[in-house]
Design an enzyme around this catalytic site. Structure first.
Site, mmCIF file in Angstrom:
data_model
loop_
_atom_site.group_PDB
_atom_site.id
_atom_site.type_symbol
_atom_site.label_atom_id
_atom_site.label_comp_id
_atom_site.label_asym_id
_atom_site.label_seq_id
_atom_site.Cartn_x
_atom_site.Cartn_y
_atom_site.Cartn_z
ATOM 1 C CG ASN A 11 -22.818 54.512 -31.981
ATOM 2 O OD1 ASN A 11 -21.730 54.955 -32.339
ATOM 3 N ND2 ASN A 11 -23.491 55.003 -30.956
ATOM 4 C CD1 TRP A 12 -19.314 50.320 -35.713
ATOM 5 C CD2 TRP A 12 -17.540 50.988 -36.908
ATOM 6 N NE1 TRP A 12 -19.343 49.659 -36.916
ATOM 7 C CE2 TRP A 12 -18.267 50.042 -37.676
ATOM 8 C CE3 TRP A 12 -16.387 51.553 -37.464
ATOM 9 C CZ2 TRP A 12 -17.867 49.651 -38.966
ATOM 10 C CZ3 TRP A 12 -15.992 51.167 -38.731
ATOM 11 C CH2 TRP A 12 -16.718 50.226 -39.472
ATOM 12 C CE LYS A 13 -22.332 53.042 -28.084
ATOM 13 N NZ LYS A 13 -22.904 52.682 -26.787
ATOM 14 C CG HIS A 96 -25.602 57.806 -28.438
ATOM 15 N ND1 HIS A 96 -24.993 57.506 -27.240
ATOM 16 C CD2 HIS A 96 -25.923 56.623 -29.010
ATOM 17 C CE1 HIS A 96 -24.941 56.182 -27.114
ATOM 18 N NE2 HIS A 96 -25.495 55.631 -28.171
ATOM 19 C CD GLU A 98 -22.344 55.914 -25.303
ATOM 20 O OE1 GLU A 98 -21.774 56.122 -26.383
ATOM 21 O OE2 GLU A 98 -22.843 54.799 -25.003
ATOM 22 C CD GLU A 168 -29.191 53.984 -28.739
ATOM 23 O OE1 GLU A 168 -28.771 52.945 -29.246
ATOM 24 O OE2 GLU A 168 -28.469 54.957 -28.503
ATOM 25 N N GLY A 174 -24.743 49.186 -23.171
ATOM 26 C CA GLY A 174 -23.440 48.691 -22.744
ATOM 27 C C GLY A 174 -23.472 47.924 -21.440
ATOM 28 C CB SER A 214 -27.622 45.157 -24.137
ATOM 29 O OG SER A 214 -26.772 45.899 -23.282
ATOM 30 N N GLY A 235 -24.350 48.892 -30.494
ATOM 31 C CA GLY A 235 -23.028 49.351 -30.066
ATOM 32 C C GLY A 235 -22.048 48.195 -30.095
ATOM 33 N N GLY A 236 -21.836 47.584 -28.932
ATOM 34 C CA GLY A 236 -20.814 46.538 -28.784
ATOM 35 C C GLY A 236 -20.862 45.458 -29.848
HETATM 36 P P1 13P Z 1 -24.714 48.643 -26.846
HETATM 37 O O1 13P Z 1 -25.280 47.834 -27.975
HETATM 38 O O2 13P Z 1 -23.247 48.441 -26.660
HETATM 39 O O3 13P Z 1 -25.517 48.504 -25.597
HETATM 40 O O4 13P Z 1 -24.851 50.201 -27.291
HETATM 41 C C1 13P Z 1 -26.066 50.648 -27.771
HETATM 42 C C2 13P Z 1 -25.881 52.007 -28.288
HETATM 43 O O5 13P Z 1 -25.600 52.935 -27.561
HETATM 44 C C3 13P Z 1 -26.019 52.218 -29.738
HETATM 45 O O6 13P Z 1 -26.008 53.570 -30.065
#
Ligand code: 13P
Length: 257
Positions: A11-13, A96, A98, A168, A174, A214, A235-236
């Site tokens: 997920n590149w956000k 998600h 966010e 999640e 994050g 994470s 994510g990251g």
């Molecule tokens: P991180 O891996 O950056 O914690 O993000 C997880 C995430 O929200 C994937 O959708």
């Protein structure tokens, strides 16, 4: 892990630019060529087409981070399932953290997105998970139970085959704080139990429940080695092809173990 095929999504956000997204997609295409896991990427909307081109023939699922439930019409700024499908998208995120906690989407809105995505023939990745406050109040299971039930309301058993659940925990996203493999496994078992109540044991045994929060190359294998953790939503660490590749390989080797 069982015979459920691992699903590892990036997920590149709201990250990358056009050139960076294309380069990252080329890196993911290389990784996916010999991966036994199902690999997906969720780039920002404007880069779906160039990323899709960079992924051509690599067997990577092109995913979108969001969708609007209506098919068309006067909904300024929104994007429909059909439009996404037209751009080669095969999977869409819903719920998600966010979008729940920053943008303010509720379970009803999320459910509409899940239903529209499935009705359009795409894979729906439904994300659930508790906040730190909810966890500390002992409400983890209740929150995951509710978000899973409301998110899946009206989804047929047939369509459940195109649902992936992503657990999640909000406090792990994050933050560099990962759930322990045991805590994550516990949450996954409970979520699978909810699916079992809704659809029966057989359907619950087939649905993939992946972990996000994470996940990194150094903790991915231990997480995915848990029997009910069927992959990851990253994510990251998905923004670097080498790290994402290491996680994809960890998913594959956890599945073989
Ligand atoms: P991180 O891996 O950056 O914690 O993000 C997880 C995430 O929200 C994937 O959708």
């Amino acid at each position: 892990m069982t015979d459920r095929r691992p699903f590892v999504g990036g997920n590149w956000k709201m990250n990358t630019d056009r050139a960076g997204a294309e380069a990252l997609a080329r890196g993911v295409a290389e990784i996916a060529r010999d991966a036994s896991a199902e690999v997906a990427v969720f780039p920002p909307f404007p880069y779906l087409l160039p990323v899709g081109e960079a992924l051509a023939g690599a067997g990577v699922i092109l995913g979108a981070q969001d969708v609007y439930h209506q098919p068309d019409g006067a909904f300024t700024g929104e994007v429909s399932v059909a439009m996404l499908g037209d751009c080669g998208v095969r999977a869409v995120l819903a719920g998600h953290s966010e979008r729940r906690h920053v943008i303010g989407e509720d379970d009803r809105t999320i459910n509409k997105k899940v239903l529209a995505t499935l009705a359009g023939g795409l894979i729906s990745v439904l994300c659930v998970g508790e906040t730190l406050e909810q966890r500390e109040a002992g409400r983890t299971d209740e929150v995951n139970d509710r978000q899973t039930r409301l998110g899946l309301a009206g989804v047929s058993e047939l369509d459940l085959a195109r649902v992936v659940i992503a657990y999640e925990p909000v406090w792990a996203i994050g933050t560099g704080r990962t759930a322990t493999p045991e805590d994550a496994q516990d949450a996954h078992v409970k979520i699978r139990g909810v699916i079992s109540q809704l659809y029966g044991d057989r359907a619950a045994g087939s649905v993939r429940i992946i972990y996000g929060g994470s996940m990194k190359p150094d903790n991915a294998e231990a997480l995915m080695a848990q029997p009910d953790i069927d992959g990851g939503l990253i994510g990251g660490a998905s923004l670097k092809a080498a790290d994402f590749g290491a996680i994809v390989r960890a998913g594959a080797s956890a599945a073989r173990a």
